[in-house]
Design an enzyme around this catalytic site. Structure first.
Site, PDB file in Angstrom:
ATOM      1  N   ARG A 143       0.851  -1.187   0.000  1.00  0.00           N
ATOM      2  CA  ARG A 143       0.000   0.000   0.000  1.00  0.00           C
ATOM      3  C   ARG A 143       0.886   1.235   0.000  1.00  0.00           C
ATOM      4  NH1 ARG A 143      -2.267  -3.437   4.053  1.00  0.00           N
ATOM      5  NH2 ARG A 143      -4.387  -4.156   3.566  1.00  0.00           N
ATOM      6  N   LYS A 167      -2.361  -2.191   7.907  1.00  0.00           N
ATOM      7  CA  LYS A 167      -3.503  -1.578   8.572  1.00  0.00           C
ATOM      8  C   LYS A 167      -3.665  -2.136   9.981  1.00  0.00           C
ATOM      9  CE  LYS A 167      -6.394  -0.318   4.620  1.00  0.00           C
ATOM     10  NZ  LYS A 167      -7.726  -0.466   3.992  1.00  0.00           N
ATOM     11  N   HIS A 232      -2.299   2.499  -5.594  1.00  0.00           N
ATOM     12  CA  HIS A 232      -3.289   1.439  -5.431  1.00  0.00           C
ATOM     13  C   HIS A 232      -3.515   0.682  -6.730  1.00  0.00           C
ATOM     14  CE1 HIS A 232      -5.554  -0.125  -2.142  1.00  0.00           C
ATOM     15  NE2 HIS A 232      -6.673  -0.183  -2.836  1.00  0.00           N
ATOM     16  N   ARG A 235      -0.840  -1.815  -6.921  1.00  0.00           N
ATOM     17  CA  ARG A 235      -1.149  -2.916  -6.005  1.00  0.00           C
ATOM     18  C   ARG A 235      -2.185  -3.855  -6.625  1.00  0.00           C
ATOM     19  NH1 ARG A 235      -1.530  -4.474  -0.424  1.00  0.00           N
ATOM     20  NH2 ARG A 235      -3.666  -4.778   0.313  1.00  0.00           N
ATOM     21  N   HIS A 258      -4.629  -8.795   3.775  1.00  0.00           N
ATOM     22  CA  HIS A 258      -6.072  -8.685   3.987  1.00  0.00           C
ATOM     23  C   HIS A 258      -6.481  -9.517   5.193  1.00  0.00           C
ATOM     24  CE1 HIS A 258      -6.897  -7.634  -0.518  1.00  0.00           C
ATOM     25  NE2 HIS A 258      -6.537  -6.583   0.188  1.00  0.00           N
ATOM     26  N   TYR A 267     -10.519  -9.682  -6.636  1.00  0.00           N
ATOM     27  CA  TYR A 267      -9.586  -9.806  -7.755  1.00  0.00           C
ATOM     28  C   TYR A 267      -9.911 -10.973  -8.665  1.00  0.00           C
ATOM     29  CZ  TYR A 267      -6.799  -6.387  -5.303  1.00  0.00           C
ATOM     30  OH  TYR A 267      -6.390  -5.238  -4.686  1.00  0.00           O
TER      31      TYR A 267
END
Length: 292
Positions: A143, A167, A232, A235, A258, A267
């Site tokens: 990211r 995150k 992004h 990514r 994730h 995806y």
């Protein structure tokens, strides 16, 4: 009565919510409280219904975010024994469809790298830095925030991994390719500073805004539409092209950091054509029809 600040503190400590998430939830909840004209924790179902009506002109995704914040807030109040009822049943349920990610073709990625590599051949620090960042965004799927905030200590010595803080402060190991390691070595050789950051600036580390600018400028020099390129998007290209190459969805979830595989599954749309072809060619019934 427990309120918004306590809810945000819980999200930070118990769920490890990222700073941007906390800011967004806090903003949505305080705006709702201001619209209602009284303390959010004490609102009735009828008052929440009026809030929902007031949001009718908002984009579905924006309304969904606000409603999600409220549902979690009142769920927290119930868990804490502050309320016995859940008034959020009065809120609307907007249908949202998560947008598919923008992707780059293999040719477009190749054009970006050709331009960046040609410029970095001069060994100018700025050009080598840009090539290094491009390698890590596309080659490792980082990211934007993860990339610019990389400390120098995250760079591996002997192991082919970066230690990345994602995150919610969750750390993960991200593999880097042999070519990325070579470019990293070139960057470290021309990086003339004792900063603790891998990509330093005058006041700390490179900002996300500056990274966006650098990539869009590179896109223009590579004869690509600048609006098509962002950290992004790179990514997304990393994830998409790995899936096209046969990567396992669970492995991709780990690489991307994730928490929920449902996030990674977005995806799979890019591989739909390959999957249809696979079924048509490999399924026993398909072979049976072909032999008729």
């Amino acid at each position: 009565m427990i309120g918004i600040d306590e809810f945000l503190a819980m999200l930070a400590t118990e769920r490890g919510a990222a700073r941007n998430t906390l800011l967004a939830y806090g903003r949505d909840l305080r705006q709702a409280e201001e619209m209602a004209g009284s303390e959010l924790a004490a609102l009735s179902a009828a008052q929440l219904a009026k809030l929902g009506q007031g949001w009718s002109s908002l984009a579905p995704s924006t309304m969904a975010r606000k409603i999600s914040a409220l549902r979690q807030f009142y769920g927290f109040l119930i868990d804490e024994g502050e309320r016995e009822d859940d008034p959020t049943h009065a809120l609307p349920r907007p249908a949202t469809r998560r947008p598919l990610p923008k992707i780059l073709s293999h040719d477009q990625v190749e054009a970006l790298f050709q331009c960046a590599e040609t410029e970095a051949a001069s060994e100018r620090a700025e050009a080598v830095r840009l090539l290094t960042m491009l390698e890590l965004l596309y080659g490792s799927g980082l990211r934007a925030t993860e990339l610019v905030s990389l400390p120098l200590s995250a760079v591996p010595r002997d192991e082919p991994f970066l230690t990345v803080t994602g995150k919610g402060g969750q750390a993960r190991l991200v593999p880097i390719s042999s070519r990325a390691k070579k470019v990293l070595s070139r960057w470290l050789a021309v990086r003339q500073t004792d900063s603790r950051w891998l990509f330093p600036s005058r006041s700390g580390h490179l900002t996300r805004i500056r990274l966006f600018q650098l990539l869009k400028d590179l896109a223009a020099r590579a004869d690509l539409p600048p609006e098509k390129l962002s950290p992004h998007v790179l990514r997304h290209a990393f994830a998409t092209h790995l899936l096209e190459g046969g990567a396992d969805l669970r492995a991709l979830q780990t690489l991307l950091g994730h928490a929920d595989i449902a996030t990674t599954q977005i995806y799979t749309h890019v591989d739909a054509a390959r999957l249809v072809k696979l079924v048509n060619e490999r399924h026993p019934l398909a072979r049976a029809r072909a032999s008729d």
